[in-house]
Design a protein around this motif. Structure first.
Motif, PDB file in Angstrom:
ATOM      1  N   LEU A  45     -11.423 -16.001  -8.551  1.00 22.66           N
ATOM      2  CA  LEU A  45     -10.881 -14.646  -8.655  1.00 22.66           C
ATOM      3  C   LEU A  45      -9.421 -14.676  -7.995  1.00 22.66           C
ATOM      4  CD1 LEU A  45     -13.449 -12.095  -7.137  1.00 22.66           C
ATOM      5  CD2 LEU A  45     -12.678 -12.370  -9.428  1.00 22.66           C
ATOM      6  N   ARG A  46      -8.382 -13.960  -8.806  1.00 27.97           N
ATOM      7  CA  ARG A  46      -7.191 -14.205  -8.432  1.00 27.97           C
ATOM      8  C   ARG A  46      -6.813 -13.345  -7.248  1.00 27.97           C
ATOM      9  NH1 ARG A  46      -3.969 -16.191 -12.780  1.00 27.97           N
ATOM     10  NH2 ARG A  46      -5.097 -16.391 -14.624  1.00 27.97           N
ATOM     11  N   ASP A  47      -6.055 -14.096  -6.112  1.00 26.84           N
ATOM     12  CA  ASP A  47      -5.539 -13.544  -4.959  1.00 26.84           C
ATOM     13  C   ASP A  47      -4.255 -12.943  -5.161  1.00 26.84           C
ATOM     14  OD1 ASP A  47      -6.690 -12.305  -2.621  1.00 26.84           O
ATOM     15  OD2 ASP A  47      -5.744 -14.105  -1.428  1.00 26.84           O
ATOM     16  N   SER A  48      -3.567 -12.969  -6.521  1.00 25.30           N
ATOM     17  CA  SER A  48      -2.253 -12.768  -6.336  1.00 25.30           C
ATOM     18  C   SER A  48      -1.982 -11.285  -6.638  1.00 25.30           C
ATOM     19  CB  SER A  48      -1.442 -13.531  -7.546  1.00 25.30           C
ATOM     20  OG  SER A  48      -2.194 -13.362  -8.806  1.00 25.30           O
ATOM     21  N   GLY A  49      -0.936 -10.761  -6.653  1.00 24.13           N
ATOM     22  CA  GLY A  49      -0.474  -9.414  -7.006  1.00 24.13           C
ATOM     23  C   GLY A  49      -0.386  -8.646  -5.417  1.00 24.13           C
ATOM     24  N   TYR A  50       0.314  -7.627  -5.223  1.00 22.46           N
ATOM     25  CA  TYR A  50       0.568  -7.259  -4.020  1.00 22.46           C
ATOM     26  C   TYR A  50       0.141  -5.987  -3.877  1.00 22.46           C
ATOM     27  CZ  TYR A  50       4.029 -10.846  -4.023  1.00 22.46           C
ATOM     28  OH  TYR A  50       4.592 -12.081  -4.344  1.00 22.46           O
ATOM     29  N   ALA A  51       0.273  -4.830  -4.463  1.00 25.01           N
ATOM     30  CA  ALA A  51      -0.179  -3.499  -4.648  1.00 25.01           C
ATOM     31  C   ALA A  51       0.029  -2.928  -5.894  1.00 25.01           C
ATOM     32  CB  ALA A  51       0.637  -2.611  -3.431  1.00 25.01           C
ATOM     33  N   VAL A  52      -1.093  -2.037  -6.353  1.00 24.43           N
ATOM     34  CA  VAL A  52      -1.125  -1.451  -7.700  1.00 24.43           C
ATOM     35  C   VAL A  52      -1.352   0.103  -7.240  1.00 24.43           C
ATOM     36  CG1 VAL A  52      -2.081  -3.250  -8.658  1.00 24.43           C
ATOM     37  CG2 VAL A  52      -3.579  -1.922  -7.880  1.00 24.43           C
ATOM     38  N   ASP A  53      -0.949   0.860  -7.975  1.00 26.41           N
ATOM     39  CA  ASP A  53      -1.057   2.439  -7.970  1.00 26.41           C
ATOM     40  C   ASP A  53      -2.266   2.947  -8.830  1.00 26.41           C
ATOM     41  OD1 ASP A  53       1.339   1.721  -6.575  1.00 26.41           O
ATOM     42  OD2 ASP A  53       2.494   2.544  -8.213  1.00 26.41           O
ATOM     43  N   PHE A  54      -2.732   4.075  -8.324  1.00 21.25           N
ATOM     44  CA  PHE A  54      -3.444   4.737  -9.390  1.00 21.25           C
ATOM     45  C   PHE A  54      -3.180   6.267  -9.463  1.00 21.25           C
ATOM     46  CE2 PHE A  54      -6.151   1.376  -7.065  1.00 21.25           C
ATOM     47  CZ  PHE A  54      -6.772   1.000  -8.337  1.00 21.25           C
ATOM     48  N   ARG A  55      -3.264   6.728 -10.656  1.00 20.49           N
ATOM     49  CA  ARG A  55      -2.602   8.054 -10.917  1.00 20.49           C
ATOM     50  C   ARG A  55      -3.615   8.576 -11.647  1.00 20.49           C
ATOM     51  NH1 ARG A  55       2.233   4.783 -10.285  1.00 20.49           N
ATOM     52  NH2 ARG A  55       3.818   6.077  -9.399  1.00 20.49           N
ATOM     53  N   GLY A  56      -3.779   9.988 -11.983  1.00 20.86           N
ATOM     54  CA  GLY A  56      -4.221  10.773 -13.106  1.00 20.86           C
ATOM     55  C   GLY A  56      -5.855  10.437 -13.269  1.00 20.86           C
ATOM     56  N   ALA A  57      -6.043  10.253 -14.464  1.00 14.72           N
ATOM     57  CA  ALA A  57      -7.397  10.119 -14.721  1.00 14.72           C
ATOM     58  C   ALA A  57      -8.221   8.717 -14.411  1.00 14.72           C
ATOM     59  CB  ALA A  57      -7.463  10.230 -16.656  1.00 14.72           C
ATOM     60  N   ALA A  58      -7.444   7.704 -13.819  1.00 20.13           N
ATOM     61  CA  ALA A  58      -7.912   6.786 -13.292  1.00 20.13           C
ATOM     62  C   ALA A  58      -8.915   6.981 -12.138  1.00 20.13           C
ATOM     63  CB  ALA A  58      -6.830   5.782 -12.808  1.00 20.13           C
ATOM     64  N   PHE A  59      -8.647   8.254 -11.548  1.00 19.18           N
ATOM     65  CA  PHE A  59      -9.554   8.680 -10.511  1.00 19.18           C
ATOM     66  C   PHE A  59     -10.789   8.922 -10.949  1.00 19.18           C
ATOM     67  CE2 PHE A  59      -5.187   9.098  -8.537  1.00 19.18           C
ATOM     68  CZ  PHE A  59      -5.475   8.582  -7.327  1.00 19.18           C
ATOM     69  N   ARG A 109      17.275   7.231   1.590  1.00 18.99           N
ATOM     70  CA  ARG A 109      15.806   6.939   1.693  1.00 18.99           C
ATOM     71  C   ARG A 109      15.010   7.582   0.614  1.00 18.99           C
ATOM     72  NH1 ARG A 109      12.504   5.169   5.750  1.00 18.99           N
ATOM     73  NH2 ARG A 109      10.502   6.096   6.177  1.00 18.99           N
ATOM     74  N   LEU A 110      14.129   6.572   0.103  1.00 20.36           N
ATOM     75  CA  LEU A 110      12.990   7.247  -0.758  1.00 20.36           C
ATOM     76  C   LEU A 110      11.720   7.603  -0.279  1.00 20.36           C
ATOM     77  CD1 LEU A 110      13.814   4.479  -3.592  1.00 20.36           C
ATOM     78  CD2 LEU A 110      14.659   6.945  -3.852  1.00 20.36           C
ATOM     79  N   PRO A 111      11.083   8.621  -0.720  1.00 17.48           N
ATOM     80  CA  PRO A 111       9.855   9.020  -0.204  1.00 17.48           C
ATOM     81  C   PRO A 111       8.879   7.986  -0.493  1.00 17.48           C
ATOM     82  CG  PRO A 111      10.283  10.283  -2.294  1.00 17.48           C
ATOM     83  CD  PRO A 111      11.537   9.446  -1.886  1.00 17.48           C
ATOM     84  N   ALA A 112       7.536   8.024  -0.016  1.00 17.69           N
ATOM     85  CA  ALA A 112       6.470   7.099  -0.596  1.00 17.69           C
ATOM     86  C   ALA A 112       5.837   7.170  -1.870  1.00 17.69           C
ATOM     87  CB  ALA A 112       5.248   7.292   0.516  1.00 17.69           C
ATOM     88  N   GLU A 113       6.107   8.341  -2.430  1.00 20.66           N
ATOM     89  CA  GLU A 113       5.717   8.462  -3.786  1.00 20.66           C
ATOM     90  C   GLU A 113       6.292   8.050  -4.609  1.00 20.66           C
ATOM     91  OE1 GLU A 113       6.376  11.037  -1.631  1.00 20.66           O
ATOM     92  OE2 GLU A 113       4.337  11.620  -0.972  1.00 20.66           O
ATOM     93  N   ALA A 114       7.896   7.519  -4.570  1.00 22.90           N
ATOM     94  CA  ALA A 114       8.447   6.759  -5.395  1.00 22.90           C
ATOM     95  C   ALA A 114       7.943   5.531  -5.848  1.00 22.90           C
ATOM     96  CB  ALA A 114       9.864   6.608  -4.825  1.00 22.90           C
ATOM     97  N   PHE A 115       7.042   4.899  -4.874  1.00 23.61           N
ATOM     98  CA  PHE A 115       6.369   3.526  -5.445  1.00 23.61           C
ATOM     99  C   PHE A 115       4.870   3.481  -5.131  1.00 23.61           C
ATOM    100  CE2 PHE A 115      10.721   2.602  -3.277  1.00 23.61           C
ATOM    101  CZ  PHE A 115      10.980   1.483  -3.945  1.00 23.61           C
ATOM    102  N   ALA A 116       4.153   4.504  -4.326  1.00 30.47           N
ATOM    103  CA  ALA A 116       2.811   4.304  -4.260  1.00 30.47           C
ATOM    104  C   ALA A 116       2.128   5.044  -5.153  1.00 30.47           C
ATOM    105  CB  ALA A 116       2.421   4.523  -2.687  1.00 30.47           C
ATOM    106  N   GLY A 117       2.620   6.035  -5.852  1.00 32.74           N
ATOM    107  CA  GLY A 117       1.868   6.834  -6.604  1.00 32.74           C
ATOM    108  C   GLY A 117       0.779   7.848  -5.761  1.00 32.74           C
ATOM    109  N   GLU A 118      -0.252   8.067  -6.424  1.00 35.28           N
ATOM    110  CA  GLU A 118      -1.165   9.028  -5.665  1.00 35.28           C
ATOM    111  C   GLU A 118      -1.908   8.093  -4.877  1.00 35.28           C
ATOM    112  OE1 GLU A 118      -3.113  11.994  -8.301  1.00 35.28           O
ATOM    113  OE2 GLU A 118      -2.111  11.210  -9.846  1.00 35.28           O
ATOM    114  N   LEU A 119      -2.245   7.021  -5.074  1.00 34.68           N
ATOM    115  CA  LEU A 119      -3.105   5.968  -4.320  1.00 34.68           C
ATOM    116  C   LEU A 119      -2.367   4.767  -4.536  1.00 34.68           C
ATOM    117  CD1 LEU A 119      -5.226   5.231  -2.333  1.00 34.68           C
ATOM    118  CD2 LEU A 119      -6.720   5.360  -4.254  1.00 34.68           C
ATOM    119  N   GLU A 120      -2.091   3.863  -3.555  1.00 38.50           N
ATOM    120  CA  GLU A 120      -1.827   2.427  -3.325  1.00 38.50           C
ATOM    121  C   GLU A 120      -2.770   1.652  -2.794  1.00 38.50           C
ATOM    122  OE1 GLU A 120       2.601   0.543  -3.152  1.00 38.50           O
ATOM    123  OE2 GLU A 120       1.532   0.707  -1.251  1.00 38.50           O
ATOM    124  N   VAL A 121      -3.303   0.500  -3.562  1.00 36.61           N
ATOM    125  CA  VAL A 121      -4.132  -0.581  -2.825  1.00 36.61           C
ATOM    126  C   VAL A 121      -3.516  -1.857  -3.285  1.00 36.61           C
ATOM    127  CG1 VAL A 121      -6.418  -0.988  -3.120  1.00 36.61           C
ATOM    128  CG2 VAL A 121      -5.922   1.455  -3.056  1.00 36.61           C
TER     129      VAL A 121
END
Length: 361
Positions: free
Chosen positions: A38-52, A86-98
């Motif tokens: 399993l790949r362990d690369s990649g830092y963080a990904v966002d989830f938005r909209g219908a993905a939930f 300053r940029l708010p958290a939403e500028a990078f993290a979307g609705e959920l960042e994991v």
């Protein structure tokens, strides 16, 4: 009734998600992944909209939420490191960042008992015939499948074999960048810093591990050619782009060569006239990458897998009808995301931050 045998290339997000839904619908599923594990690369990904909705249907939404990075805002600094905004958290993290590794692990865990995973191998040839697809592998024995799906990223092996050269599908958006982690010498805690220049950008953040600092060094490029070059050539290009830059640049360039998790990628989109060819279909970045600047890569991968599986379930075994329905339903959504990706990339070095995206593709 004969069970339909399918092969999915790619074990990141789109592939395991499709494997989950297809197994649930009675398919015999094999996933092949060229990485040894399993790949362990990649830092963080966002989830938005219908993905939930997709995560909820898979029964993993609560678990995924449990890995929320809870990132705060990002401080904008000038060439000397002075705060200028300053940029708010939403500028990078979307609705959920994991963290991406957590998403990959969860998807693998919920499918591992029901899906045959083959690591450290890759497809080398695809031959379609009336009743299926003959698949040759680099390491394993040749096998027969009823359907083959490419979920193997921007440089998809399935797409190259069944649809044509990468150059015919890729659209470069003018950016490339290196990513890696190093010691958190700035003491950031669930926050980031961005230094934005004329044709370069340094983005630093610390999310999960407070001892580690994640680094993104982005710069203007004319093509994605460096993606396929050796690491030393990629590092050389990064050093040339950031030569003479101030603030953290010298220290980060030194840390880059020592990083064990160095990653290089260009910001590209994938554009195809069709996402299927006979018994072979593409999903996720392999078929319609919107670029990391869209912030929709992971959500689009999940929604693509969900849409494809529903189309197959509704078509009663007619794969051609299923693929047509899948594409007809998903193309408008992809077109919107790709437009967003292009618009954001265009502002990258033109006065805006251009970084309201996933931390990695």
């Amino acid at each position: 009734m004969t069970t339909t045998k399918v092969l999915i290339s790619g074990a990141s997000v789109a592939g395991p998600a499709l494997a989950y839904f297809l197994h649930r619908d009675g398919y015999e599923v094999t996933v092949v992944e060229r990485a040894p594990d399993l790949r362990d690369s990649g830092y963080a990904v966002d989830f938005r909209g219908a993905a939930f909705e997709v995560l909820e249907e898979m029964g993993i939404l609560s678990e995924v939420r449990g890995h929320d990075t809870r990132m705060g805002g990002t401080t904008l600094v000038d060439e000397e490191g002075a705060d200028i905004g300053r940029l708010p958290a939403e500028a990078f993290a979307g609705e959920l960042e994991v963290p991406k590794r957590e998403v990959t692990r969860i998807l693998h865990r919920i499918t591992a008992d029901d899906v045959a995973y083959v690591f450290d191998d890759s497809i080398s040839a695809l031959t379609q015939h009336e009743s299926g697809v003959t698949v040759e592998f680099e390491r394993g024995a040749t096998r027969e499948f009823d359907l083959v799906f490419g979920a193997d990223g921007v440089y998809s092996k399935v797409r190259r074999l069944a649809f044509g050269p990468h150059a015919e599908a890729l659209r470069h958006l003018g950016l490339s960048g290196a990513g890696f982690s190093t010691a958190n010498h700035l003491g950031l805690r669930r926050s980031g810093m961005l230094q934005h220049g004329k044709d370069t950008a340094i983005y630093l953040f610390s999310a999960g591990d407070p001892e580690r600092l994640t680094v993104s060094l982005s710069f203007s490029t004319a093509s994605p050619a460096l993606d396929r070059r050796p690491r030393h050539e990629q590092e050389q290009a990064v050093r040339a782009a950031f030569a003479g830059r101030g603030w953290q640049a010298p220290r980060l360039l030194e840390a880059m060569s020592e990083a064990g998790d160095f990653y290089f990628a260009s910001t590209c989109q994938v554009h195809l006239d069709r996402w299927s060819s006979g018994r072979i279909a593409l999903l996720g970045d392999a078929g319609y990458c919107a670029a990391p600047t869209s912030g929709m890569g992971t959500s689009q991968a999940l929604i693509g897998a969900w849409t494809l599986a529903r189309a197959l379930a509704s078509a009663g075994g007619d794969h051609a009808a299923a693929f047509a329905a899948y594409e007809a339903e998903l193309r408008p959504y992809v077109a919107e995301n790709q437009a967003l990706g292009r618009e954001t990339a265009a502002t990258m070095f033109g006065g805006g931050t251009g970084l309201a995206d996933e931390h990695t593709s």
